[in-house]
Design a protein around this motif. Sequence first.
Motif, PDB file in Angstrom:
ATOM      1  N   UNK A 448       0.852  -1.190   0.000  1.00 50.63           N
ATOM      2  CA  UNK A 448       0.000   0.000   0.000  1.00 50.63           C
ATOM      3  C   UNK A 448       0.883   1.233   0.000  1.00 50.63           C
ATOM      4  N   UNK A 449       0.349   2.336  -0.522  1.00 54.78           N
ATOM      5  CA  UNK A 449       1.067   3.604  -0.470  1.00 54.78           C
ATOM      6  C   UNK A 449       0.335   4.552   0.468  1.00 54.78           C
ATOM      7  N   UNK A 450       1.109   5.457   1.075  1.00 53.75           N
ATOM      8  CA  UNK A 450       0.527   6.417   1.996  1.00 53.75           C
ATOM      9  C   UNK A 450       1.601   7.321   2.556  1.00 53.75           C
ATOM     10  N   UNK A 451       1.253   8.017   3.643  1.00 50.76           N
ATOM     11  CA  UNK A 451       2.226   8.922   4.265  1.00 50.76           C
ATOM     12  C   UNK A 451       1.890   9.103   5.738  1.00 50.76           C
ATOM     13  N   UNK A 452       2.878   9.560   6.482  1.00 54.33           N
ATOM     14  CA  UNK A 452       2.694   9.911   7.889  1.00 54.33           C
ATOM     15  C   UNK A 452       2.618  11.415   8.004  1.00 54.33           C
ATOM     16  N   UNK A 453       1.609  11.920   8.737  1.00 52.77           N
ATOM     17  CA  UNK A 453       1.493  13.367   8.888  1.00 52.77           C
ATOM     18  C   UNK A 453       2.287  13.842  10.104  1.00 52.77           C
ATOM     19  N   UNK A 454       2.183  15.131  10.389  1.00 56.18           N
ATOM     20  CA  UNK A 454       2.974  15.729  11.469  1.00 56.18           C
ATOM     21  C   UNK A 454       2.607  15.157  12.837  1.00 56.18           C
ATOM     22  N   UNK A 455       1.395  14.584  12.960  1.00 53.35           N
ATOM     23  CA  UNK A 455       0.955  13.976  14.221  1.00 53.35           C
ATOM     24  C   UNK A 455       1.197  12.466  14.250  1.00 53.35           C
ATOM     25  N   UNK A 456       1.996  11.994  13.306  1.00 55.26           N
ATOM     26  CA  UNK A 456       2.343  10.577  13.192  1.00 55.26           C
ATOM     27  C   UNK A 456       1.132   9.698  12.889  1.00 55.26           C
ATOM     28  N   UNK A 457       0.119  10.305  12.267  1.00 56.41           N
ATOM     29  CA  UNK A 457      -1.026   9.534  11.815  1.00 56.41           C
ATOM     30  C   UNK A 457      -0.754   9.031  10.396  1.00 56.41           C
ATOM     31  N   UNK A 458      -1.182   7.797  10.131  1.00 57.71           N
ATOM     32  CA  UNK A 458      -0.965   7.186   8.826  1.00 57.71           C
ATOM     33  C   UNK A 458      -2.168   7.449   7.920  1.00 57.71           C
ATOM     34  N   UNK A 459      -1.868   7.914   6.704  1.00 59.50           N
ATOM     35  CA  UNK A 459      -2.898   8.139   5.689  1.00 59.50           C
ATOM     36  C   UNK A 459      -2.645   7.173   4.546  1.00 59.50           C
ATOM     37  N   UNK A 460      -3.669   6.409   4.189  1.00 57.56           N
ATOM     38  CA  UNK A 460      -3.544   5.410   3.133  1.00 57.56           C
ATOM     39  C   UNK A 460      -4.032   5.986   1.814  1.00 57.56           C
ATOM     40  N   UNK A 461      -3.240   5.766   0.749  1.00 56.93           N
ATOM     41  CA  UNK A 461      -3.554   6.346  -0.568  1.00 56.93           C
ATOM     42  C   UNK A 461      -3.787   5.289  -1.638  1.00 56.93           C
ATOM     43  N   UNK A 462      -3.967   4.024  -1.219  1.00 59.16           N
ATOM     44  CA  UNK A 462      -4.280   2.977  -2.176  1.00 59.16           C
ATOM     45  C   UNK A 462      -3.176   1.948  -2.316  1.00 59.16           C
ATOM     46  N   UNK A 463      -3.388   0.982  -3.200  1.00 56.62           N
ATOM     47  CA  UNK A 463      -2.387  -0.036  -3.474  1.00 56.62           C
ATOM     48  C   UNK A 463      -1.277   0.526  -4.357  1.00 56.62           C
ATOM     49  N   UNK A 464      -0.071   0.085  -4.115  1.00 56.89           N
ATOM     50  CA  UNK A 464       1.061   0.506  -4.944  1.00 56.89           C
ATOM     51  C   UNK A 464       0.820   0.124  -6.404  1.00 56.89           C
ATOM     52  N   UNK A 465       0.245  -1.057  -6.609  1.00 52.55           N
ATOM     53  CA  UNK A 465       0.007  -1.540  -7.969  1.00 52.55           C
ATOM     54  C   UNK A 465      -1.108  -0.778  -8.680  1.00 52.55           C
ATOM     55  N   UNK A 466      -1.894   0.002  -7.932  1.00 50.92           N
ATOM     56  CA  UNK A 466      -3.022   0.721  -8.537  1.00 50.92           C
ATOM     57  C   UNK A 466      -2.698   2.171  -8.879  1.00 50.92           C
ATOM     58  N   UNK A 467      -1.449   2.584  -8.678  1.00 47.36           N
ATOM     59  CA  UNK A 467      -1.073   3.930  -9.085  1.00 47.36           C
ATOM     60  C   UNK A 467      -1.015   3.976 -10.612  1.00 47.36           C
ATOM     61  N   UNK A 468      -1.180   5.156 -11.170  1.00 46.45           N
ATOM     62  CA  UNK A 468      -1.051   5.336 -12.620  1.00 46.45           C
ATOM     63  C   UNK A 468       0.092   6.300 -12.879  1.00 46.45           C
ATOM     64  N   UNK A 469       1.120   5.822 -13.558  1.00 55.59           N
ATOM     65  CA  UNK A 469       2.247   6.668 -13.948  1.00 55.59           C
ATOM     66  C   UNK A 469       2.030   7.108 -15.394  1.00 55.59           C
ATOM     67  N   UNK A 470       1.501   8.323 -15.534  1.00 55.62           N
ATOM     68  CA  UNK A 470       1.234   8.846 -16.884  1.00 55.62           C
ATOM     69  C   UNK A 470       2.553   9.127 -17.597  1.00 55.62           C
ATOM     70  N   UNK A 471       2.574   8.844 -18.892  1.00 56.71           N
ATOM     71  CA  UNK A 471       3.800   9.079 -19.663  1.00 56.71           C
ATOM     72  C   UNK A 471       3.457   9.543 -21.062  1.00 56.71           C
ATOM     73  N   UNK A 472       4.355  10.305 -21.642  1.00 54.38           N
ATOM     74  CA  UNK A 472       4.227  10.782 -23.018  1.00 54.38           C
ATOM     75  C   UNK A 472       5.468  10.345 -23.778  1.00 54.38           C
ATOM     76  N   UNK A 473       5.243   9.574 -24.830  1.00 60.87           N
ATOM     77  CA  UNK A 473       6.343   9.045 -25.646  1.00 60.87           C
ATOM     78  C   UNK A 473       7.376   8.305 -24.792  1.00 60.87           C
ATOM     79  N   UNK A 474       6.872   7.567 -23.781  1.00 67.83           N
ATOM     80  CA  UNK A 474       7.732   6.758 -22.933  1.00 67.83           C
ATOM     81  C   UNK A 474       8.400   7.503 -21.805  1.00 67.83           C
TER      82      UNK A 474
END
Length: 580
Positions: A448-474
């Motif tokens: 999973x991907x996410x981040x820790x905020x200033x209060x050390x709370x974990x925020x989840x942003x989805x599965x790593x495999x579900x991210x979309x890396x947009x690209x133009x001409x590779x």
Amino acid sequence: MTQNTSLPESTIDQHTQPASVTEYANLCQHLVNAAMHSPDLLAVAVQQAKGNGQYQYQELTFAELDKQSDELAYKLNASGIKQGMKAVLMVTPSIAFFNLTFALFKAGIIPILVDPGMGINNLKQCFIEAKPDAFIGIPKAHIARRVLGWGKDSVKYCINVGGNRFQRWLAGCLSIESLKQVNGTQYNRYPMVKLAEDEMAAILFTSGSTGTPKGVVYSHKMFEAQISALKHDYGISVGERDLATFPLFSLFGPALGMASIVPDMDASKPITAEPKHLFAAISQYQCSNMFVNPALLERLGQAGEQTQHKLTSVKRVISAGAPATISSIKRFSKMLESKVEVLNSYGATESLPISKIASSALFATTDKTDQGAGICVGQAIEGVEIAIIDIVEPPIAHWTDNLALATDQIGEIVVKGAMVSQAYYQRDSATAGAKIQDGTQMRHRMGDVGYLDANNQLWMCGRKAHRVDASVKGQFEKRYFSIPCERVFNTHAQVKRSALVPVTIDGNVVPLVCIELNKGVVCSTSKVLYQNLVELATLYPHTQGISRFFIHPEFPVDVRHNAKIFREKLAIWAQKQWKE
């Protein structure tokens, strides 16, 4: 099967001089203690709906569960199933399920637990990998085993549990009632096997909802850490009664001195549960605790709203398996007393629980979530360390502190703690890809991907495999994360849920969002809806660049949670739709 009437071998005798750093354990010691100190206290009750609002309950006290599992452990040994062997357990939640599971643990026989909802092909692959010595299941499981060849190359012992005479005949194996006796019918206390803290005690297969199912190696150390978390972080105490809707969690009840009340429902398909059965069980036993997944939370909440039902005895609700929606939690909470919280737990089969957040605190994060901040899953429970690392695919052999990202930076979530598994069974490459050696322990990459905020709370942003890396001409252009993007579009009144997927157009990878509409919304409104969604995308940096939307009639989701969207299937569908 050959008869063996000798007492089971025990590793207690094999380790008379253990190293000072090694500990030996068995989670059944908690059951034994409860049977000694509270023998007449209720341990298990299993509901059977009889129709017309009538119910029958089978009950076991702690003393009865301890004695019956002792006797069963002896019988398993006498039938040839011994310590160190692996046994598939495909038994519905029942008195037999509890007796069998505790008997297996007491005897040092390694239970293999699989989710029947993972699909036939996945089940067969699980059994090929696990190489079980024994197969213990209901007639339906045995019929499937015979027809589909599950475990045909390794299974030597088969035991049927339940069913009528015809079903038992179809199962084609020994029934649990006819297991061999030991010294007549008189049994002394079973000499419980104790294992070193990191020895394999069970194999639990992941559901496969986000990839190929993998066997997670569980040790008694992991089980002990989970029991400790439920006792200390969740405040569960002796004498409580739990509505147990998930088989594995139900086993923790007796280990905590808490009764497990099993409702009449298909635990593998909670969305099909009859709310009136669960409400009846809660009322009958005045349950103080509930473990419910998002699908069941929504179903019970809707039923409670319609009937104005109240759960006055419930003091704690634990939700896990997938993120529950705010609307589901709020609807369900109407049935609870004002100060009772829904505790949302974050984790995975490989590491559970990791963090938790109470519903009141979660409600306070709603606006940030709707604006794409991710889902707040709270702070780490005691003894768990959470870190965020760069999103990379290759294995990471050894942990160093400079791998950890700073506050508010999104990356892969990595966890460390006593309840974190150390390996997958017979999956060296998967272990290498998911584990990072840190001294004598392993850190687990959650996927999973996410981040820790200033209060050390974990925020989840989805599965790593579900991210979309947009690209133009590779060439990489921009990264989009599923939950932050989708939650923005989910705020639209006509949208039930959305799913971010990649599509390839003229060789470029671009983000596209699939939309499932709320019931009653007609497709003739799609032009206006499209304009609204494009406008929403321009409001936030993390959604800017998204301008393609497809309406899908009904998202493919997992059976158990009804919340994990199969984005891989949607991506294939969207790519095909674009080409057409």
